[in-house]
Motif scaffolding. Sequence first.
Motif: not given
Length: 190
Positions: A55-56, A168-169, A179-182
């Motif tokens: 979620f970049m 990964l947050y 923020i949810k990154f992955m």
Amino acid sequence: MNLPKPLACFYLAAAILGLPAMALAQEGHPVPKPSAEHKILAEDEGTWDATIKSFMAGPDAKPTVTKGTEVNTVLHGGLWVLSKFEGSFGDAKFEGRGQFGYDPAKKKYIGSWIDSMSPTLAVLEGSYDAKTKTMTYTGDGYDPNTKVKYTQKMVTTMKDDGTRVFTLYMKFDGAGDEIKFMEVDYTKRK
């Protein structure tokens, strides 16, 4: 007392490499055995196929989806799990390495992570929720490009069907919410 440099280096290497523990074992003292906590970590042993959602562009944007593979090995003695991840993010090849264990003195899971997209070492501490089969690690980091500090939270939930979900947050200093990154969906190979 000043030791000659080669002797000082030997003692330093012996302390780092665990020679005190080996010496105790030779004198009949017990070598540490894996605990119930180590056995939880050992459940990750094996080869896992991964579907990675990144979620970049932000948590509300459509994620980029790629594939990867993770191979986890329990180190002889059962106290550490070594992790090797290979995949890609977009067109960029990605490799990561981790080592995870349990520190009985701290009563915490511990780990470290390095990868091909970060020049810094992630040092992690975590806990396990047996009811939900969820491992949560946290650690602080620093982005040398932006000079921003961040906290990362890695959450892995095991499923009974040989799958698990890793999320990964990230929370950046001065940027507000986590923020949810992955998100990575794993399936263990038979």
